[in-house]
Design a protein around this motif. Structure first.
Motif, PDB file in Angstrom:
ATOM      1  N   LYS A 277       0.848  -1.192   0.000  1.00 15.39           N
ATOM      2  CA  LYS A 277       0.000   0.000   0.000  1.00 15.39           C
ATOM      3  C   LYS A 277       0.882   1.239   0.000  1.00 15.39           C
ATOM      4  CE  LYS A 277      -3.694   0.431   2.225  1.00 15.39           C
ATOM      5  NZ  LYS A 277      -4.871   0.574   3.053  1.00 15.39           N
ATOM      6  N   ILE A 278       0.363   2.320  -0.571  1.00  8.66           N
ATOM      7  CA  ILE A 278       1.028   3.618  -0.457  1.00  8.66           C
ATOM      8  C   ILE A 278       0.541   4.246   0.836  1.00  8.66           C
ATOM      9  CG2 ILE A 278       1.278   5.925  -1.421  1.00  8.66           C
ATOM     10  CD1 ILE A 278       0.919   4.666  -4.199  1.00  8.66           C
ATOM     11  N   LEU A 279       1.498   4.616   1.692  1.00 15.73           N
ATOM     12  CA  LEU A 279       1.179   5.257   2.965  1.00 15.73           C
ATOM     13  C   LEU A 279       1.839   6.631   2.986  1.00 15.73           C
ATOM     14  CD1 LEU A 279       1.724   2.168   5.284  1.00 15.73           C
ATOM     15  CD2 LEU A 279      -0.434   3.031   4.367  1.00 15.73           C
ATOM     16  N   PHE A 280       1.208   7.577   3.676  1.00 14.98           N
ATOM     17  CA  PHE A 280       1.654   8.955   3.644  1.00 14.98           C
ATOM     18  C   PHE A 280       2.210   9.413   4.986  1.00 14.98           C
ATOM     19  CE2 PHE A 280      -1.455   8.359   0.334  1.00 14.98           C
ATOM     20  CZ  PHE A 280      -0.831   8.940  -0.757  1.00 14.98           C
ATOM     21  N   GLU A 281       3.243  10.252   4.920  1.00 10.74           N
ATOM     22  CA  GLU A 281       3.871  10.804   6.120  1.00 10.74           C
ATOM     23  C   GLU A 281       2.814  11.382   7.053  1.00 10.74           C
ATOM     24  OE1 GLU A 281       7.099  14.257   7.342  1.00 10.74           O
ATOM     25  OE2 GLU A 281       6.886  13.683   5.253  1.00 10.74           O
ATOM     26  N   GLY A 282       2.914  11.039   8.334  1.00 14.31           N
ATOM     27  CA  GLY A 282       1.973  11.531   9.337  1.00 14.31           C
ATOM     28  C   GLY A 282       0.817  10.590   9.614  1.00 14.31           C
ATOM     29  N   ASP A 283       0.510   9.692   8.672  1.00 21.86           N
ATOM     30  CA  ASP A 283      -0.531   8.693   8.901  1.00 21.86           C
ATOM     31  C   ASP A 283       0.004   7.635   9.865  1.00 21.86           C
ATOM     32  OD1 ASP A 283      -2.135   9.987   7.068  1.00 21.86           O
ATOM     33  OD2 ASP A 283      -1.831   8.519   5.466  1.00 21.86           O
ATOM     34  N   LYS A 284      -0.860   6.732  10.284  1.00 19.40           N
ATOM     35  CA  LYS A 284      -0.430   5.593  11.093  1.00 19.40           C
ATOM     36  C   LYS A 284      -0.465   4.342  10.220  1.00 19.40           C
ATOM     37  CE  LYS A 284      -1.559   7.197  15.673  1.00 19.40           C
ATOM     38  NZ  LYS A 284      -2.160   6.847  16.952  1.00 19.40           N
ATOM     39  N   PHE A 285       0.486   3.424  10.495  1.00 21.38           N
ATOM     40  CA  PHE A 285       0.476   2.153   9.784  1.00 21.38           C
ATOM     41  C   PHE A 285      -0.795   1.408  10.167  1.00 21.38           C
ATOM     42  CE2 PHE A 285       4.940   3.198   9.514  1.00 21.38           C
ATOM     43  CZ  PHE A 285       5.265   2.789   8.230  1.00 21.38           C
ATOM     44  N   PRO A 286      -1.528   0.912   9.180  1.00 20.61           N
ATOM     45  CA  PRO A 286      -2.803   0.234   9.465  1.00 20.61           C
ATOM     46  C   PRO A 286      -2.627  -1.224   9.873  1.00 20.61           C
ATOM     47  CG  PRO A 286      -2.420   0.291   7.106  1.00 20.61           C
ATOM     48  CD  PRO A 286      -1.272   1.049   7.744  1.00 20.61           C
ATOM     49  N   SER A 287      -3.715  -1.810  10.278  1.00 22.38           N
ATOM     50  CA  SER A 287      -3.764  -3.263  10.483  1.00 22.38           C
ATOM     51  C   SER A 287      -3.643  -3.928   9.117  1.00 22.38           C
ATOM     52  CB  SER A 287      -5.094  -3.660  11.126  1.00 22.38           C
ATOM     53  OG  SER A 287      -5.192  -3.111  12.409  1.00 22.38           O
ATOM     54  N   CYS A 288      -3.445  -5.213   9.104  1.00 25.78           N
ATOM     55  CA  CYS A 288      -3.338  -5.948   7.850  1.00 25.78           C
ATOM     56  C   CYS A 288      -4.612  -5.764   7.029  1.00 25.78           C
ATOM     57  CB  CYS A 288      -3.121  -7.430   8.138  1.00 25.78           C
ATOM     58  SG  CYS A 288      -3.088  -8.456   6.643  1.00 25.78           S
ATOM     59  N   PRO A 289      -4.490  -5.339   5.762  1.00 22.82           N
ATOM     60  CA  PRO A 289      -5.678  -5.163   4.920  1.00 22.82           C
ATOM     61  C   PRO A 289      -6.451  -6.459   4.683  1.00 22.82           C
ATOM     62  CG  PRO A 289      -3.773  -4.101   3.928  1.00 22.82           C
ATOM     63  CD  PRO A 289      -3.275  -4.915   5.087  1.00 22.82           C
ATOM     64  N   GLU A 290      -5.760  -7.599   4.806  1.00 24.67           N
ATOM     65  CA  GLU A 290      -6.387  -8.897   4.554  1.00 24.67           C
ATOM     66  C   GLU A 290      -7.112  -9.435   5.791  1.00 24.67           C
ATOM     67  OE1 GLU A 290      -4.692 -12.309   1.955  1.00 24.67           O
ATOM     68  OE2 GLU A 290      -3.908 -12.592   3.992  1.00 24.67           O
ATOM     69  N   SER A 291      -6.423  -9.406   6.937  1.00 21.24           N
ATOM     70  CA  SER A 291      -6.978 -10.033   8.137  1.00 21.24           C
ATOM     71  C   SER A 291      -7.538  -9.038   9.157  1.00 21.24           C
ATOM     72  CB  SER A 291      -5.897 -10.878   8.820  1.00 21.24           C
ATOM     73  OG  SER A 291      -4.869 -10.035   9.303  1.00 21.24           O
ATOM     74  N   GLU A 292      -7.206  -7.743   8.991  1.00 14.65           N
ATOM     75  CA  GLU A 292      -7.639  -6.683   9.918  1.00 14.65           C
ATOM     76  C   GLU A 292      -7.063  -6.836  11.319  1.00 14.65           C
ATOM     77  OE1 GLU A 292      -9.197  -3.898   8.978  1.00 14.65           O
ATOM     78  OE2 GLU A 292      -9.229  -4.669   6.939  1.00 14.65           O
ATOM     79  N   VAL A 293      -5.918  -7.540  11.466  1.00 13.45           N
ATOM     80  CA  VAL A 293      -5.235  -7.646  12.760  1.00 13.45           C
ATOM     81  C   VAL A 293      -3.912  -6.888  12.679  1.00 13.45           C
ATOM     82  CG1 VAL A 293      -6.305  -9.855  13.358  1.00 13.45           C
ATOM     83  CG2 VAL A 293      -4.108  -9.835  12.191  1.00 13.45           C
ATOM     84  N   ALA A 294      -3.347  -6.564  13.845  1.00 18.38           N
ATOM     85  CA  ALA A 294      -2.073  -5.853  13.889  1.00 18.38           C
ATOM     86  C   ALA A 294      -1.019  -6.623  13.106  1.00 18.38           C
ATOM     87  CB  ALA A 294      -1.634  -5.660  15.332  1.00 18.38           C
ATOM     88  N   THR A 295      -0.131  -5.885  12.444  1.00 17.53           N
ATOM     89  CA  THR A 295       0.890  -6.504  11.600  1.00 17.53           C
ATOM     90  C   THR A 295       2.140  -5.642  11.593  1.00 17.53           C
ATOM     91  OG1 THR A 295       1.287  -7.510   9.426  1.00 17.53           O
ATOM     92  CG2 THR A 295       0.134  -5.392   9.438  1.00 17.53           C
ATOM     93  N   TYR A 296       3.134  -6.098  10.869  1.00 15.31           N
ATOM     94  CA  TYR A 296       4.373  -5.347  10.673  1.00 15.31           C
ATOM     95  C   TYR A 296       4.482  -4.970   9.206  1.00 15.31           C
ATOM     96  CZ  TYR A 296       5.691  -6.733  15.340  1.00 15.31           C
ATOM     97  OH  TYR A 296       5.703  -6.902  16.698  1.00 15.31           O
TER      98      TYR A 296
END
Length: 101
Positions: A28-47
């Motif tokens: 995914k493209i993520l933008f400065e200042g945003d927070k890293f999201p949960s996994c788009p597939e499982s919706e659980v915390a990820t790295y």
């Protein structure tokens, strides 16, 4: 669950706009200042880690402290705000990537 290849976890603040890939392999493209999201597939915390094509050029400002590897494989610990150096071996401009090891 910590894996050094993955540098950022869910809810960390994105310090640099770019493409990131989660543990499930989703990019995914993520933008400065945003927070890293949960996994788009499982919706659980990820790295998350920087995508493979992500690199920096000599002379650019280092966006976040960490280990970086140049295209020859030389490793260097760099601090945020410093400038990416030239190749340690040749002294010529080079490209740098976040070290994923």
């Amino acid at each position: 669950m910590t894996n050094q290849q993955y540098e950022h976890s869910t809810d960390d603040v994105v310090k640099e706009t770019g493409e990131y890939t989660c543990e499930a392999g989703i990019t995914k493209i993520l933008f400065e200042g945003d927070k890293f999201p949960s996994c788009p597939e499982s919706e659980v915390a990820t790295y998350w880690r920087h995508s493979e094509g992500h690199h920096h050029n000599s002379g650019e400002k280092v966006p976040e402290s960490g280990k970086y590897k140049d295209k020859d494989g030389d490793l260097k610990e760099l601090e945020a705000g410093a400038l990416f150096p030239n190749c340690p071996k040749s002294g010529n401009p080079t490209t740098w990537k976040h070290d994923g090891n």
